[in-house]
Design a protein around this motif. Structure first.
Motif: not given
Lengths: 371, 371
Positions: A146, A150-152, A154, A173
């Motif tokens: 990703s 925000n979602n390190k 990933m 995700g």
């Protein structure tokens, strides 16, 4: 400091370390390459504090010392010099003089003392693999990290070694990529998450040769890749990676065998009618006549196409983001692939029998009645 | 309308006419390609009202008619289709159906009646030359047109035919490029100014073959290039072109012979230290020791280099915009070039003895005392 080297060697070394030069920073020293001249070797270093690269330059030491030179300018100058011997020396007031044939450049530089050294890495846990395998396994998984900070976790990839097998996993995700690689020799059991940027940069500087090896060292906070005259050190991402076992095992109801190239070309064509902003799916109908019908209908137009397949199980109508499928198809070398599905809402799995790879793609909701 | 053709032929024809498709327009019809199907031929046309291109597509007519299809989408689809036969047909409600093997696209299109036809050109005055010569003469002059729309004539090139010789001239206020080309066969005497954009587009679609000919027709308001199955029509720029004779004849005091490649490489290297915004010159000193000394000194650093030359006349120190020199040097095929100068403020002329080319470059003011 004074050294002598060939243009070709210097350019090669600069290309390697430049991958760790910071491009957006307010600290000018991070835009520099450090030249460290010892009694018997010349070391080039770049370090953007996330990733650091050191390489030994094949050249002649005339006088020891160190200097930090702005990377882009240094690269540009060396690239345009004649294909000949290059002399580099520094003046006491931190100017660097670069001479080649009748050409002489003088550029302001920085004291090497301001440069941030690479962290010292304890070489305890390690694995070894070929540059080819490492480059391939990155290419075959990196597309599904990703870019959402925000979602390190990933934004990185899981590198897990267990019982002599390296497993590399990425997920964003909506899809999961998993590759297994059997290692030779002693391999320590480890589990770390490596930043995607590190892997992208590394991919560009390893040759990808089948016989060129890389040793990878692991500590709690860093990963180190060592090959030829070069080392690449990177921070790891902290935290526990996602549990994916449950996502990978599924009772399927439909199994399809299809030619990879035909399916890729068809979806690739269909994508012409789609804009990212549309979020329109490609609708795949698998029928009992052993055909796969693909259909796209957007503002720009419509496309219909069919592909011959072999099938076990029921009929199904299922929608996909076309790029999620083409991303997977283009990193699988097998001529035919196997697709496993359960229903229009369950993830679809593409994997080989040997367990070398498993790709999971979530479908897109469609109004199946309309197709 | 219904036709059949090979993917390769269709793609070639689309590549040609696409150069005249408008990319920034509020009129959607200008973003289209017109397919005109007659009893015995298929014609593709694009027209952005400045330049228009028509080409005959090699294919089979099944049913006559005409339709206008959005160029980008049409191009994208054809490019991704299998390398096979393509069928194109229209429906009464202006949809176009494109079929190839098992693939079927349906895209909304526009009535051909809304399309603006190309102007009819009277074929009275003409010249003929090879595609190679035309492509070369454009490349060798186009770099010194101006992109400043305030002086419209400077954005085009003078095409003047007199006594069987084509003279092409471009200038932007700082430099002049002039090329002469002896024509074969009958050549009408004319003098027109052709938009630079037309010449750039034309360059991309002519093959550049030595044996492939182009016929160029001139009227008061248009120029028409005819080659193979294609015609390109363009408006001319109106007004009288600049008088340049005086600029080209000068009593020189210094004549220098220098190796083109060596001089180009040296100035190219020096340019690394210059940013466009700097407006720093490269300083050229020509000395009685038969050497040319080149020097650059900017915020980024300094460069010094020398080149061996042969010289007639005095010593001189003169400054140049480095790009103005490299632009000229890279379009001259001669191994050695001759540079004529008078003083540090007079234009510098690069020309051959045969009068094939004359390039004029204005120097940049420098404080000669400082060098």
């Amino acid at each position: 400091m004074k050294i002598k080297c060939s243009k070709v060697n210097l350019l090669n070394s600069l290309n390697i370390v430049s991958k760790a030069v910071s491009t957006k920073t307010t600290l000018p020293i991070l835009e520099c390459i450090l030249i460290d001249v010892y009694a018997d070797s010349i070391k080039l270093t770049a370090n953007d504090l996330e990733i650091g690269i050191e390489t030994i330059l094949d050249g002649e030491v005339i006088e020891m010392g160190r200097i930090a030179i702005e990377a882009k300018l240094f690269n540009d100058i060396v690239r345009k010099l004649p294909n000949s011997e290059i002399f580099i020396e520094t003046t006491p007031d931190y100017n660097t003089i670069i001479r080649c044939e009748k050409s002489k450049f003088v550029i302001p530089s920085k004291s090497g003392e301001d440069f941030t050294e690479l962290p010292q890495i304890e070489k305890e846990k390690s694995i070894e693999l070929s540059q080819f395998s490492l480059k391939e396994i990155i290419r075959q998984t990196i597309f599904s990290i990703s870019d959402n900070e925000n979602n390190k976790l990933m934004t990185g990839e899981l590198f897990e070694v267990k019982d002599g097998v390296l497993q590399v996993v990425s997920l964003d995700g909506h899809r999961i990529s998993l590759r297994n690689l059997a290692l030779k020799g002693n391999a320590s059991n480890v589990s770390v998450v490596v930043p995607g940027k590190t892997l992208n940069d590394l991919s560009k500087i390893i040759t990808g040769g089948v016989d060129d090896m890389v040793t990878v060292y692991f500590t709690d906070r860093h990963i180190l890749f060592e090959f030829e005259n070069t080392i690449v050190v990177s921070r790891l991402l902290e935290g526990e990676y996602f549990k994916i076992v449950q996502m990978l095992s599924m009772d399927h109801k439909i199994k399809v065998r299809v030619n990879n190239r035909e399916l890729f070309d068809c979806i690739d064509r269909a994508s012409i009618l789609m804009r990212e902003s549309d979020k329109k799916p490609i609708v795949v109908s698998i029928k009992n006549d052993n055909r796969m019908y693909l259909k796209v209908d957007t503002m720009m137009g419509s496309m219909n196409e069919e592909i011959e397949i072999t099938k076990d199980g029921e009929e199904i109508i299922i929608g996909f983001n076309p790029r999620f499928l083409t991303d997977v198809l283009k990193v699988i070398d097998d001529e035919d692939i196997f697709i496993y599905m359960r229903d229009a809402k369950s993830p679809c799995i593409i994997r080989d029998d040997a367990g070398t790879y498993i790709y999971v793609v979530l479908p897109v909701n469609i109004n199946a009645g309309a197709y």
